[in-house]
Scaffold this motif. Structure first.
Motif, PDB file in Angstrom:
ATOM      1  N   ALA A 159     -12.387   1.551  -5.598  1.00 54.96           N
ATOM      2  CA  ALA A 159     -12.411   1.938  -7.012  1.00 54.96           C
ATOM      3  C   ALA A 159     -11.429   1.058  -7.770  1.00 54.96           C
ATOM      4  O   ALA A 159     -10.497   0.486  -7.184  1.00 54.96           O
ATOM      5  CB  ALA A 159     -12.044   3.415  -7.172  1.00 54.96           C
ATOM      6  N   TYR A 160     -11.656   0.968  -9.089  1.00 54.93           N
ATOM      7  CA  TYR A 160     -10.888   0.031  -9.907  1.00 54.93           C
ATOM      8  C   TYR A 160     -10.556   0.672 -11.252  1.00 54.93           C
ATOM      9  O   TYR A 160     -11.211   1.622 -11.678  1.00 54.93           O
ATOM     10  CB  TYR A 160     -11.696  -1.258 -10.142  1.00 54.93           C
ATOM     11  CG  TYR A 160     -12.307  -1.814  -8.894  1.00 54.93           C
ATOM     12  CD1 TYR A 160     -11.616  -2.720  -8.092  1.00 54.93           C
ATOM     13  CD2 TYR A 160     -13.588  -1.423  -8.488  1.00 54.93           C
ATOM     14  CE1 TYR A 160     -12.170  -3.220  -6.922  1.00 54.93           C
ATOM     15  CE2 TYR A 160     -14.158  -1.917  -7.321  1.00 54.93           C
ATOM     16  CZ  TYR A 160     -13.449  -2.812  -6.543  1.00 54.93           C
ATOM     17  OH  TYR A 160     -14.003  -3.295  -5.384  1.00 54.93           O
ATOM     18  N   VAL A 161      -9.554   0.130 -11.915  1.00 58.24           N
ATOM     19  CA  VAL A 161      -9.210   0.571 -13.262  1.00 58.24           C
ATOM     20  C   VAL A 161      -9.338  -0.618 -14.205  1.00 58.24           C
ATOM     21  O   VAL A 161      -9.136  -1.770 -13.816  1.00 58.24           O
ATOM     22  CB  VAL A 161      -7.787   1.171 -13.330  1.00 58.24           C
ATOM     23  CG1 VAL A 161      -7.711   2.454 -12.527  1.00 58.24           C
ATOM     24  CG2 VAL A 161      -6.752   0.167 -12.844  1.00 58.24           C
ATOM     25  N   ALA A 162      -9.679  -0.319 -15.461  1.00 60.27           N
ATOM     26  CA  ALA A 162      -9.922  -1.392 -16.429  1.00 60.27           C
ATOM     27  C   ALA A 162      -8.637  -2.057 -16.905  1.00 60.27           C
ATOM     28  O   ALA A 162      -8.656  -3.218 -17.304  1.00 60.27           O
ATOM     29  CB  ALA A 162     -10.693  -0.842 -17.625  1.00 60.27           C
ATOM     30  N   GLU A 163      -7.532  -1.319 -16.863  1.00 52.78           N
ATOM     31  CA  GLU A 163      -6.262  -1.858 -17.346  1.00 52.78           C
ATOM     32  C   GLU A 163      -5.206  -1.715 -16.245  1.00 52.78           C
ATOM     33  O   GLU A 163      -4.422  -0.768 -16.227  1.00 52.78           O
ATOM     34  CB  GLU A 163      -5.833  -1.112 -18.609  1.00 52.78           C
ATOM     35  CG  GLU A 163      -6.837  -1.264 -19.759  1.00 52.78           C
ATOM     36  CD  GLU A 163      -6.453  -0.466 -20.981  1.00 52.78           C
ATOM     37  OE1 GLU A 163      -6.060  -1.064 -21.992  1.00 52.78           O
ATOM     38  OE2 GLU A 163      -6.541   0.776 -20.914  1.00 52.78           O
ATOM     39  N   PRO A 164      -5.184  -2.658 -15.303  1.00 50.98           N
ATOM     40  CA  PRO A 164      -4.302  -2.530 -14.138  1.00 50.98           C
ATOM     41  C   PRO A 164      -2.818  -2.580 -14.447  1.00 50.98           C
ATOM     42  O   PRO A 164      -2.002  -2.263 -13.582  1.00 50.98           O
ATOM     43  CB  PRO A 164      -4.726  -3.721 -13.257  1.00 50.98           C
ATOM     44  CG  PRO A 164      -5.389  -4.685 -14.182  1.00 50.98           C
ATOM     45  CD  PRO A 164      -6.031  -3.860 -15.247  1.00 50.98           C
ATOM     46  N   THR A 165      -2.443  -2.975 -15.661  1.00 50.11           N
ATOM     47  CA  THR A 165      -1.015  -2.993 -15.997  1.00 50.11           C
ATOM     48  C   THR A 165      -0.514  -1.615 -16.422  1.00 50.11           C
ATOM     49  O   THR A 165       0.690  -1.411 -16.573  1.00 50.11           O
ATOM     50  CB  THR A 165      -0.738  -3.993 -17.129  1.00 50.11           C
ATOM     51  OG1 THR A 165      -1.507  -3.627 -18.277  1.00 50.11           O
ATOM     52  CG2 THR A 165      -1.099  -5.405 -16.712  1.00 50.11           C
ATOM     53  N   LYS A 166      -1.431  -0.666 -16.623  1.00 50.09           N
ATOM     54  CA  LYS A 166      -1.034   0.689 -16.992  1.00 50.09           C
ATOM     55  C   LYS A 166      -0.865   1.557 -15.748  1.00 50.09           C
ATOM     56  O   LYS A 166      -1.282   1.184 -14.645  1.00 50.09           O
ATOM     57  CB  LYS A 166      -2.075   1.310 -17.927  1.00 50.09           C
ATOM     58  CG  LYS A 166      -2.119   0.665 -19.304  1.00 50.09           C
ATOM     59  CD  LYS A 166      -3.020   1.448 -20.254  1.00 50.09           C
ATOM     60  CE  LYS A 166      -2.959   0.883 -21.663  1.00 50.09           C
ATOM     61  NZ  LYS A 166      -3.807   1.664 -22.606  1.00 50.09           N
ATOM     62  N   GLN A 167      -0.291   2.726 -15.907  1.00 47.37           N
ATOM     63  CA  GLN A 167      -0.084   3.638 -14.777  1.00 47.37           C
ATOM     64  C   GLN A 167      -1.423   3.976 -14.162  1.00 47.37           C
ATOM     65  O   GLN A 167      -2.345   4.442 -14.842  1.00 47.37           O
ATOM     66  CB  GLN A 167       0.619   4.910 -15.254  1.00 47.37           C
ATOM     67  CG  GLN A 167       0.883   5.909 -14.127  1.00 47.37           C
ATOM     68  CD  GLN A 167       1.681   7.102 -14.602  1.00 47.37           C
ATOM     69  OE1 GLN A 167       2.575   6.969 -15.418  1.00 47.37           O
ATOM     70  NE2 GLN A 167       1.357   8.275 -14.083  1.00 47.37           N
ATOM     71  N   SER A 168      -1.531   3.763 -12.863  1.00 42.54           N
ATOM     72  CA  SER A 168      -2.811   3.967 -12.181  1.00 42.54           C
ATOM     73  C   SER A 168      -2.704   4.989 -11.050  1.00 42.54           C
ATOM     74  O   SER A 168      -3.451   4.930 -10.086  1.00 42.54           O
ATOM     75  CB  SER A 168      -3.317   2.626 -11.631  1.00 42.54           C
ATOM     76  OG  SER A 168      -2.368   2.067 -10.735  1.00 42.54           O
ATOM     77  N   TRP A 169      -1.773   5.910 -11.154  1.00 40.86           N
ATOM     78  CA  TRP A 169      -1.638   6.990 -10.182  1.00 40.86           C
ATOM     79  C   TRP A 169      -1.391   8.283 -10.942  1.00 40.86           C
ATOM     80  O   TRP A 169      -0.957   8.296 -12.083  1.00 40.86           O
ATOM     81  CB  TRP A 169      -0.479   6.716  -9.220  1.00 40.86           C
ATOM     82  CG  TRP A 169       0.847   6.555  -9.899  1.00 40.86           C
ATOM     83  CD1 TRP A 169       1.727   7.537 -10.259  1.00 40.86           C
ATOM     84  CD2 TRP A 169       1.448   5.325 -10.345  1.00 40.86           C
ATOM     85  NE1 TRP A 169       2.836   7.012 -10.884  1.00 40.86           N
ATOM     86  CE2 TRP A 169       2.683   5.650 -10.956  1.00 40.86           C
ATOM     87  CE3 TRP A 169       1.054   3.982 -10.282  1.00 40.86           C
ATOM     88  CZ2 TRP A 169       3.532   4.680 -11.488  1.00 40.86           C
ATOM     89  CZ3 TRP A 169       1.900   3.022 -10.820  1.00 40.86           C
ATOM     90  CH2 TRP A 169       3.118   3.373 -11.408  1.00 40.86           C
ATOM     91  N   LEU A 170      -1.659   9.390 -10.269  1.00 37.14           N
ATOM     92  CA  LEU A 170      -1.410  10.705 -10.853  1.00 37.14           C
ATOM     93  C   LEU A 170       0.065  11.043 -10.702  1.00 37.14           C
ATOM     94  O   LEU A 170       0.619  10.941  -9.604  1.00 37.14           O
ATOM     95  CB  LEU A 170      -2.255  11.767 -10.153  1.00 37.14           C
ATOM     96  CG  LEU A 170      -3.771  11.548 -10.154  1.00 37.14           C
ATOM     97  CD1 LEU A 170      -4.452  12.652  -9.347  1.00 37.14           C
ATOM     98  CD2 LEU A 170      -4.326  11.508 -11.563  1.00 37.14           C
TER      99      LEU A 170
END
Length: 342
Positions: A159-170
């Motif tokens: 899985a991937y996120v569109a903005e990897p520089t932002k917080q990507s964990w809960l």
């Protein structure tokens, strides 16, 4: 990783002899190499959700055994992994589920773990993948007897996120919010429109290419708000999606922006185009498109989350009539009244 280190999270020891698991790792955080002070730390407390699912951090030894079982075999043995768990989604099963050779006892057979992970992406976009998903069997001494990797592999496992520089964990507050969302999800029978858009959102998260994601996000939004298949498709999208943003108190979309979103959707489907998330240095136009995409994805994400926890939002997508009443298109109402009168 200083204050964001996952080492601070208290350890979770499953009680059951059999449990299913999804391990969320910190690999994307390490790749991002970010030092943004606004990012929240990894959670440090165990959170028990509904339906026997717990989010916690396993012992280092058990986590490594699961990762070893899920990693491809290689010779010579691969070097030590450069990432670790942030937290794990754990679903404990009855101890009567003890025979790992029974074909009907496969990992996540009723999709509950996958649903919970998919819901977590509504709370916050995150790349929790199914690369390290497995069913674990332990003996009477709680020693690992066997580990059976989950059936999802290849590109669909990631899985991937569109903005990897932002917080990507809960973070800890996100876990509390996920608990509320998950319990609501289990208690509701959601309209087909919401269910369809929800799973499209999950397929989006498992897709890396931005042009494909763009098309799927637009399709998911259309599945929520389109009421006429062959009439004014573009107008339904360009008029109703900004209303969704307004309803969810998100930044306003201009007519120019929403029209561009729909035009680019067709362009990306037919001729490709922007296909990666991280623009080259100085590529201002690519960065602008990524930011525009992120806004559209956020509308879908927030609408879905609100539709699951807020009955007043849910009812707006119950059927064609409820959508048209909630999001009327100028000029359509009087035509509808005229047709009823005639």
């Amino acid at each position: 990783m200083s204050s964001t280190s996952s080492d601070k999270m208290e350890r979770y020891e499953p009680i059951s002899k059999v449990f299913d698991i999804v391990i969320a790792t910190n690999s994307l955080f390490l790749q991002g190499n970010t030092s943004n002070a606004s990012l929240k730390p990894f959670p440090d407390k165990i959170e028990t959700l509904c339906e026997g699912i717990t989010i916690g951090r396993l012992s280092h030894d058990l986590c490594n055994k699961i990762m070893d079982a899920c990693d491809p075999a290689s010779y010579p043995k691969q070097a030590e992994r450069g990432w670790d768990q942030i937290y794990c989604f754990v679903r404990e099963l009855p101890d009567t589920v003890a025979d790992e050779h029974r074909h009907d006892l496969k990992w996540d057979i009723d999709n509950k773990l996958q649903e919970c992970v998919a819901l977590s992406r509504l709370v916050r976009p995150n790349p929790a993948s199914f690369k390290y998903a497995a069913r674990i069997f332990r003996d009477e001494n709680n020693d690992v007897k066997s580990i059976v990797p989950g059936p999802i592999n290849g590109p669909g496992a990631h899985a991937y996120v569109a903005e990897p520089t932002k917080q990507s964990w809960l973070d800890q507050n996100d876990l509390i919010q996920l608990k509320r969302l998950w319990c609501s999800w289990l208690s509701l029978k959601l309209p087909v429109r919401i269910q369809r858009a929800f799973w499209l959102h999950e397929y989006v998260a498992r897709t890396y290419e931005l042009n494909a994601r763009w098309a799927m996000v637009v399709t998911a939004l259309e599945s929520l708000i389109n009421t006429e298949r062959d009439k004014k498709i573009t107008k339904q999208f360009t008029k109703r999606v900004p209303e969704l943003a307004k309803l969810c108190k998100l930044p306003k979309l201009s007519s120019k922006e929403i029209n561009e979103v729909y035009e680019l959707r067709s362009q990306f489907i037919h001729s490709g185009g922007i296909d990666v998330f991280i623009p080259a240095t100085g590529d201002a136009e690519k960065q602008r498109l990524i930011e525009l995409y992120a806004r559209i994805e956020e509308i879908l994400r927030v609408v879905l989350m609100q539709s699951i926890i807020n009955p007043e939002m849910t009812i707006k997508f119950a059927d064609k009539g409820s959508v048209e009443n909630a999001f009327p298109i100028k000029g359509a109402l009087w035509k509808r009244l005229l047709s009823l009168w005639l």
